[in-house]
Design an enzyme around this catalytic site. Structure first.
Site, PDB file in Angstrom:
ATOM      1  N   SER A  32      10.095  57.985 -24.700  1.00 14.11           N
ATOM      2  CA  SER A  32      10.739  57.713 -25.973  1.00 14.11           C
ATOM      3  C   SER A  32       9.855  56.833 -26.833  1.00 14.11           C
ATOM      4  CB  SER A  32      12.078  57.013 -25.737  1.00 14.11           C
ATOM      5  OG  SER A  32      12.963  57.815 -24.998  1.00 14.11           O
TER       6      SER A  32
ATOM      7  N   THR B 237      15.106  56.291 -27.868  1.00 17.05           N
ATOM      8  CA  THR B 237      14.993  55.979 -29.293  1.00 17.05           C
ATOM      9  C   THR B 237      16.352  56.087 -29.969  1.00 17.05           C
ATOM     10  OG1 THR B 237      12.806  57.004 -29.177  1.00 17.05           O
ATOM     11  CG2 THR B 237      13.634  56.418 -31.360  1.00 17.05           C
ATOM     12  N   ALA B 238      17.178  57.012 -29.515  1.00 22.98           N
ATOM     13  CA  ALA B 238      18.510  57.160 -30.090  1.00 22.98           C
ATOM     14  C   ALA B 238      19.288  55.861 -29.971  1.00 22.98           C
ATOM     15  CB  ALA B 238      19.258  58.296 -29.402  1.00 22.98           C
TER      16      ALA B 238
ATOM     17  N   HIS C  39      18.886  65.909 -27.810  1.00 24.14           N
ATOM     18  CA  HIS C  39      18.525  67.220 -27.262  1.00 24.14           C
ATOM     19  C   HIS C  39      19.467  68.324 -27.747  1.00 24.14           C
ATOM     20  CE1 HIS C  39      15.381  65.156 -25.298  1.00 24.14           C
ATOM     21  NE2 HIS C  39      16.078  64.673 -24.301  1.00 24.14           N
TER      22      HIS C  39
END
Length: 276
Positions: A60, A109-110, A148
């Site tokens: 990430s 990262t989300a 995703h």
């Protein structure tokens, strides 16, 4: 040199971009073949941050902030959102404050984007990303942060998008692409080897584009849902993946600066970030 150890995720976009290398159609000069390691993104993040000395790996963009002194960030192999990105979904529209929210890993990262966008105020429940939609449907959590291919299928499950992180990022960044996933090379290999690896990955992506049917068939083996594989791959394997460009570099720099300014990562490491 011996074999090059490459780690990537079991996700269709990663599998697609590495298809040329994995199939043997593209070689990496200076190495006697490759060895693949396939793990989900948060497992890779934790192993790398924990000191795993792998040669090349996906991770990430958030996780990279913790190892910028040990790995080069490649201009190639990035996953970036433009017009789309992680989102929070629920069974009905609601605010997040006070809720239980399923999040796909500490170093994703989300997760970082959600913390930056909201400032917190919710309880995080860490879960494997592909389990999150069902957790929301069963009522184990109030909402879920999706990454995703679930970004394309959540509405089919009866879920609604209650917070689109792309909208927030676009406003904060003045329209820069959204950093999500990256590929990195261990600095112990040296800059010249890292550049050869970068060039081979670019060639691998081009090979997949020119052999799309077989590359998508290969990538489909790695899909959890089995749905909309081609659409998902096209979202995250594009010209930005081939080379993120100056806008992509600015976006990664901005994300880590925002995280540093908010006390979410160690600012002392940022001057050591090298993008090649």
């Amino acid at each position: 040199m011996g074999k090059l150890i490459i780690a990537h995720t079991p996700d269709p976009d990663d599998a697609y971009m590495f298809y040329g290398i994995a199939s043997g159609a593209v070689s990496v000069p200076g190495f006697e073949g490759i060895e693949q390691v396939v793990e989900d993104i948060e497992t890779l993040n934790k192993k790398i941050i924990g000191g795993w000395n792998v040669d090349v790996t996906a991770m990430s963009a958030h996780g990279f902030a913790y190892v910028v002194d040990k790995f080069y960030l490649l201009r190639t192999g990035v996953s970036m959102g433009e017009g789309y990105g992680p989102m929070v979904v629920a069974k009905r529209r609601m605010g997040l404050r006070g809720l239980k929210v399923a999040v796909p890993g500490e170093y994703t990262t989300a997760r970082l984007l959600l913390r930056l966008a909201t400032g917190g105020g919710y309880t995080e429940v860490f879960a494997r990303f592909d389990l999150i939609p069902d957790m929301v449907l069963r009522g184990e959590v109030d909402a879920g942060l999706l990454i995703h291919d679930a970004q394309l299928t959540y509405s089919d499950m009866g879920l609604v998008n209650i917070l689109d992180l792309w909208d927030w990022w676009r406003s904060e960044s003045n329209g820069l692409p959204m950093p999500l996933g990256v590929d990195v090379v261990n600095k112990r290999l040296g800059r010249d080897a890292a550049l050869r690896i970068r060039n081979a990955l670019q060639e691998s992506i081009r090979y997949a584009w020119s052999h799309e049917e077989e590359a998508l068939k290969y990538a489909s083996k790695f899909s959890r849902s089995g749905k909309k594989i081609g659409e998902f791959v096209k979202m995250y394997v594009n010209q930005r993946t081939l080379d993120m460009g100056e806008e992509g570099i600015k976006a990664h720099q901005l994300l880590l600066k925002m995280a540093s300014d908010n006390g979410l990562i160690d600012s002392a490491l940022l001057p050591r970030m090298e993008i090649i």
